[in-house]
Design an enzyme around this catalytic site. Structure first.
Site, short mmCIF file in Angstrom:
data_model
loop_
_atom_site.label_atom_id
_atom_site.label_comp_id
_atom_site.label_asym_id
_atom_site.label_seq_id
_atom_site.Cartn_x
_atom_site.Cartn_y
_atom_site.Cartn_z
N GLN B 85 0.79 -1.24 0.00
CA GLN B 85 0.00 0.00 0.00
C GLN B 85 0.83 1.29 0.00
OE1 GLN B 85 -3.82 -0.03 2.23
NE2 GLN B 85 -3.17 -2.05 2.93
N CYS B 207 -2.35 6.27 6.61
CA CYS B 207 -1.38 7.17 6.00
C CYS B 207 -1.94 8.58 5.82
CB CYS B 207 -0.90 6.63 4.66
SG CYS B 207 0.48 7.58 4.01
N ALA B 359 5.05 1.77 8.84
CA ALA B 359 6.07 2.00 9.87
C ALA B 359 5.50 1.70 11.25
CB ALA B 359 6.57 3.44 9.80
N CYS B 391 6.49 9.07 7.93
CA CYS B 391 5.79 9.45 6.70
C CYS B 391 6.77 10.14 5.77
CB CYS B 391 4.65 10.41 7.07
SG CYS B 391 3.86 11.15 5.63
#
Lengths: 125, 448
Positions: B85, B207, B359, B391
């Site tokens: 993704q 995200c 992460a 990010c």
């Protein structure tokens, strides 16, 4: 950096390079061994050959930058800060030095006909 | 925000974090990964069921498999494909092809772990079993819920996932095909110019940097194609901030200003009229219509129905929003369910602040696994997750800001003094495009 873990690095490089990893590692190791052996057998550096190797090495540095830009989908105006210039310098220097050593070594062994392969291929008089 | 005591595991995190971010990039250094397992495997007959074979589920399977000897580990997921993704943004930016983000789940299943390709019908946590659509029962001693989340395009009136790529509508979240279709729509928009409308939903989302990234990328394409001067780029934030970390919000605000990107606060997309190309937003004082030539729709997100209907979500009296959206009530430091001690929630489904990212998975899963393994060994783990996430915030093609932070909104740069977190750098872009996927795949295999 607290602890180096070569296994993590190896795992990531395996995923990144796939089947290319081990041939590349072999190339680096073989070149290094052949280079050192050549230096020992010739008892030093042959300056003319090294000059030629360094000139070709410059092209190798440029090629390394081109490869880096291509695989990272980057342009040539993307550097934005000091860390970028460090990375660019690193890639360029490694590419140049690697190419120069490779060329010097190959030229040394082939030129003198010392490599085992050359001995086989050399026409018998 | 509360603070957390430092555990043995979290003391080791900074070095490992670096390895996750940078291993593989141009010969940079990598450091020791977090080892949930001791060098010797723990012998056990325990039954462990993992629901969901996404990033979190597969990573958990790999780590449990490496740590346990004799455990019966089952991972259940109806989908046979695995999606990378973090790469959806790159596909939608025209940087990578669609197959860059698609692989087979079976390729990451460790030896000895059973993959059940079936849909989970019920999480019977009181009966300690998982029921699947085919009627199979999977009793467990430990359950790891890693279902991910559900995209709710249908909660936006007039919106349907099938519209992605048509009528100037894009949405990178909808999967590989949607990301590819978004690229086509955005590229056509960049050729013509016009009004680009960007937004984020009012729910928790995965995200949270991606809405910003895609705004920056689209603006960059308009500039590169020479249509920026006849275009408008508008970003609609659901609340009063552009990013949940204040210092990052301020940096993005400055970048948006410098790039001429207009910002509206407190706008939530409620309806879309694809034929007329009009988006309707709720505002603090009513509703507002915005015409568009291209719109990047990000749908509301919530827990999958199977989790929402289970006893696992947060109760409304503790957290109304998370209860409504169905996120699991887990301890934010251990990922263990607050009411069901043998249940863990990792990845997007975990009801913790921030960080529904790969992460986060990297740092959550070893903690959860450490607790399970320690318990099976008759001990107790003191591993804690501090909310770390990262990010790589792309600000234009070729540059990104490597933003890392934790529960307390602290910036937690892995390379302080070398890679500045709020600086637009090529090296951060290189990490995103070259090193992140190999590291992610290594994570799935339990090797990073």
């Amino acid at each position: 950096m607290k602890e180096l873990d070569p296994f993590v690095l190896l795992a990531v490089f395996q995923e990144m390079l796939g089947p290319l990893l081990w041939p590349l590692v072999a190339l680096v190791v073989l070149t290094a061994v052949a280079f050192v052996t050549l230096l020992v057998s010739e008892r030093g550096v042959r300056s003319r050959r090294m000059l030629l190797a360094q000139a070709i090495g410059l092209l190798g540095g440029v090629f390394a930058l081109w490869v880096m830009a291509t695989v990272s989908s980057s342009g040539f105006t993307d550097a934005g800060g000091p860390a970028d210039w460090v990375l660019i310098a690193l890639v360029c220097v490694l590419g140049a030095a690697g190419t120069a050593i490779l060329v010097y070594t190959v030229a040394g062994w082939v030129g003198h006909g010392r490599c085992p392969l050359c001995a086989v291929l050399r026409p018998k008089s | 925000m509360s603070t957390f005591p430092t555990s043995v595991l979290s003391q080791r995190t900074s070095g490992s974090r670096r390895s996750f971010l940078l291993a593989g990039a141009a010969g940079m250094l990598a450091t020791r990964s977090v080892d949930a397992a001791s060098p010797t495997k723990v012998k056990t007959q325990a039954r462990i069921v993992i629901v969901g074979a996404g990033a979190a589920g597969l990573t958990a399977a790999a780590r449990l498999s490496a740590a346990l000897d004799g455990a019966r580990i089952t991972i259940i997921d109806p989908r046979r494909e695995h999606f990378y993704q973090p790469g959806f943004t790159l596909v939608a930016a025209g940087i990578k092809p669609m197959d860059y983000v698609v692989s087979r789940t079976a390729d990451y299943i460790p030896p000895g772990v059973e993959l059940v390709t079936d849909r989970v019908a019920e999480l019977d946590v009181d009966g300690k079993q998982v029921l699947t659509a085919s009627g199979a029962r999977h009793p467990y001693d430990f359950l790891i819920v890693a279902t991910g989340m559900q995209l709710e395009y249908g909660l936006i009136e007039g919106m349907d996932a099938k519209l992605i790529g048509e009528h100037g509508i894009g949405s990178i979240y909808g999967g590989p095909q949607a990301a590819q279709a978004t690229w086509r729509a955005m590229s056509a928009f960049a050729d013509r110019g016009g009004r680009g409308v960007f937004l984020r939903p009012a729910t928790e989302m995965k995200c949270a940097g991606a809405p910003l990234k895609y705004t920056f990328i689209s603006e960059d394409y308009l500039t590169r194609r020479g249509t920026r001067s006849k275009s408008e780029v508008i970003y609609n934030s659901n609340n009063k901030a552009l990013f949940s970390v204040p210092i990052v919000h301020e940096k993005v605000r400055m970048l948006f200003q410098a790039r001429g990107i207009a910002v509206n606060y407190e706008r939530v997309l409620k309806a879309i009229d694809p034929g007329r190309r009009i988006a309707t937003f709720s505002t603090a004082s009513g509703v507002e219509e915005q015409g568009y030539d291209f719109i990047h729709v990000i749908p509301p997100m919530r827990a999958p129905e199977v989790v929402r209907k289970s006893p696992l979500p947060w109760p409304a009296d503790k957290n109304k929003a998370w209860s409504d959206e169905g996120w699991m009530e887990v301890d934010r430091a251990t990922l263990r369910h607050v009411r069901y001690a043998n249940v863990f929630g990792v990845g997007d489904i975990a009801g913790v602040p921030k960080g529904k990212t790969a992460a986060s998975v990297k740092w959550q899963v070893p903690v959860a696994v450490d607790h399970i393994v320690a318990e099976l060994a008759g001990g107790k783990s003191n591993a804690l997750y501090n909310g770390y996430t990262s990010c790589p915030l792309i600000t234009r093609l070729g540059q990104a800001m490597l933003i890392e932070f934790d529960y307390q909104n602290n910036l937690t740069p892995s390379f302080p003094g070398v890679i500045a977190p709020l600086e637009e750098l090529w090296v951060s872009w290189v990490m995103k495009t070259m090193a992140l996927k190999p590291t992610y795949i290594s994570m799935l295999r339990g090797r990073a």
